[in-house]
Design an enzyme around this catalytic site. Structure first.
Site, PDB file in Angstrom:
ATOM      1  N   GLY A  31      43.753  48.999  45.759  1.00 45.16           N
ATOM      2  CA  GLY A  31      44.611  49.883  45.120  1.00 45.16           C
ATOM      3  C   GLY A  31      44.907  49.441  43.545  1.00 45.16           C
ATOM      4  N   HIS A  34      42.322  51.238  38.144  1.00 46.03           N
ATOM      5  CA  HIS A  34      42.105  51.154  36.669  1.00 46.03           C
ATOM      6  C   HIS A  34      40.761  51.919  36.502  1.00 46.03           C
ATOM      7  CE1 HIS A  34      39.635  47.678  37.245  1.00 46.03           C
ATOM      8  NE2 HIS A  34      40.910  46.903  37.679  1.00 46.03           N
ATOM      9  N   GLU A  35      40.250  51.898  35.224  1.00 44.20           N
ATOM     10  CA  GLU A  35      38.900  52.445  34.801  1.00 44.20           C
ATOM     11  C   GLU A  35      37.889  51.571  35.781  1.00 44.20           C
ATOM     12  OE1 GLU A  35      36.424  55.260  33.157  1.00 44.20           O
ATOM     13  OE2 GLU A  35      38.451  55.076  33.351  1.00 44.20           O
ATOM     14  N   HIS A  37      37.844  50.517  38.689  1.00 40.41           N
ATOM     15  CA  HIS A  37      37.640  51.001  40.092  1.00 40.41           C
ATOM     16  C   HIS A  37      36.824  52.354  39.950  1.00 40.41           C
ATOM     17  CE1 HIS A  37      41.085  48.276  40.838  1.00 40.41           C
ATOM     18  NE2 HIS A  37      40.355  48.037  41.631  1.00 40.41           N
ATOM     19  N   ASP A 150      34.152  39.960  40.272  1.00 40.95           N
ATOM     20  CA  ASP A 150      34.441  39.003  41.363  1.00 40.95           C
ATOM     21  C   ASP A 150      32.952  38.899  41.848  1.00 40.95           C
ATOM     22  OD1 ASP A 150      37.377  39.122  41.546  1.00 40.95           O
ATOM     23  OD2 ASP A 150      37.013  41.206  41.910  1.00 40.95           O
ATOM     24  N   MET A 188      38.798  44.375  32.733  1.00 33.43           N
ATOM     25  CA  MET A 188      39.793  45.109  33.452  1.00 33.43           C
ATOM     26  C   MET A 188      40.170  44.497  34.640  1.00 33.43           C
ATOM     27  SD  MET A 188      39.210  49.150  32.570  1.00 33.43           S
ATOM     28  CE  MET A 188      39.466  49.712  30.744  1.00 33.43           C
ATOM     29  N   SER A 189      41.477  44.623  35.219  1.00 37.79           N
ATOM     30  CA  SER A 189      41.961  44.006  36.433  1.00 37.79           C
ATOM     31  C   SER A 189      43.335  44.418  36.759  1.00 37.79           C
ATOM     32  CB  SER A 189      41.995  42.356  36.071  1.00 37.79           C
ATOM     33  OG  SER A 189      42.884  41.666  37.413  1.00 37.79           O
ATOM     34  N   SER A 190      43.538  44.594  37.809  1.00 37.96           N
ATOM     35  CA  SER A 190      44.772  45.032  38.395  1.00 37.96           C
ATOM     36  C   SER A 190      46.034  44.056  37.819  1.00 37.96           C
ATOM     37  CB  SER A 190      44.974  45.396  39.798  1.00 37.96           C
ATOM     38  OG  SER A 190      44.037  46.302  40.141  1.00 37.96           O
ATOM     39  N   ARG A 191      45.812  42.900  37.785  1.00 40.96           N
ATOM     40  CA  ARG A 191      46.470  41.880  37.415  1.00 40.96           C
ATOM     41  C   ARG A 191      46.988  41.807  35.922  1.00 40.96           C
ATOM     42  NH1 ARG A 191      44.129  39.198  41.887  1.00 40.96           N
ATOM     43  NH2 ARG A 191      45.568  38.582  43.470  1.00 40.96           N
TER      44      ARG A 191
END
Length: 283
Positions: A31, A34-35, A37, A150, A188-191
């Site tokens: 979840g 972002h772009e 994903h 990853d 780009m990362s959720s973090r």
């Protein structure tokens, strides 16, 4: 887009999607989309008749003191984004649906899980391999899509699929999608959302320092000096620490002392309370 929260509902929905031989692609996520994903979703749509996305913040891949509770959960927003991308089915289970009472099974992948993030986060890749194997068995996709940010995780999943003779998907149908980057090159990362405005500006030093190191590594010299320079640049630029900066073979993930023609540079560094990872090919 249909949303399934229970395994029985998921399996019925997948059977309906399959219809008369339709193909299914699975894109597992935690979840906070972002772009990067959404790029995975688009690649999956090109490759299969239907896309199933999963959103599950997997507790088994978070170690003690890591950000499980703080990890952003925004299912309503994520659902809207997935629907706009044409995703047919969202699998969004609760933890007890994935790990019911008495759950006692763990998958551990040796070799490619050792060192890098595996060294800094003991047990992390056991949690990744276990949940991805379960997702594959739950959805039974023809193809699976994962981001190359990853890279070690992707290697672990492919090794797991190969060793356990998985057929849906088989190892050749587990596809990596190149990293999607911000304008300054940051992956780009959720973090990234954890970063303050100042930290976000400082974080742009990470891809720049990596590209500078790769320019030297590509000339064929020993890796020790450019990797040392990379560490120094990051710390001068505002990073608090560098967990690792290593040159490894892209396939086996064996450490390298110099470019072997198939090398990748792997870096993990911390700024504030946020741990950023990245990798780039040496070209």
């Amino acid at each position: 887009m249909q949303t399934a929260r229970e395994l029985e509902v998921l399996r019925k929905a997948v059977d309906t999607l399959r219809g008369d031989g339709a193909t299914i692609a699975l894109v597992p996520t935690m979840g906070a989309l972002h772009e990067g994903h959404l790029t995975l979703m688009r690649e999956a749509r090109h490759a299969a008749d239907h896309v199933v996305a999963s959103i599950f913040v997997n507790p088994r891949q978070f170690g003690e003191g890591e950000d499980l509770d703080a990890y952003p959960r925004q299912l309503a927003r994520d659902s809207e984004l997935l629907e706009k991308e044409g995703v047919a089915l969202l699998w969004a289970p609760q933890p007890q649906e994935v790990y019911p009472q008495g759950y006692a099974t763990n998958i551990s992948v040796a070799g490619v899980s050792e060192g890098l993030c595996g060294g800094d986060r003991p047990g992390h890749f056991d949690g990744v391999a276990t949940v991805v194997c379960k997702l594959f068995n739950q959805v039974r996709p023809d193809i699976g899509f994962f981001g190359e940010k990853d890279w070690q995780q992707l290697a672990v999943i492919r090794r797991m699929a190969r060793d356990l003779d998985l057929t849906q998907p088989n190892v050749d149908a587990i596809r990596g999608v190149p990293i999607v980057r911000e304008e300054d090159g940051l992956a780009m990362s959720s973090r990234n959302a954890y970063l303050s405005s100042k930290q976000r500006e400082q974080a742009g030093a990470l891809p720049r320092a990596m590209r500078d190191a790769i320019a030297v590594l590509s000339e064929g010299g020993e890796a020790e000096r450019p990797l040392g320079n990379l560490r120094e640049v990051l710390q001068v630029s505002g990073f608090d620490s560098v967990d690792y900066a290593e040159l490894r073979d892209a396939d086996s993930l064996e450490p390298l002392e110099k470019d072997n023609g198939n090398a990748r540079l792997f870096v993990a560094a911390r700024i504030g309370g946020t741990r950023l990872i990245d990798n780039m090919a040496v070209e």
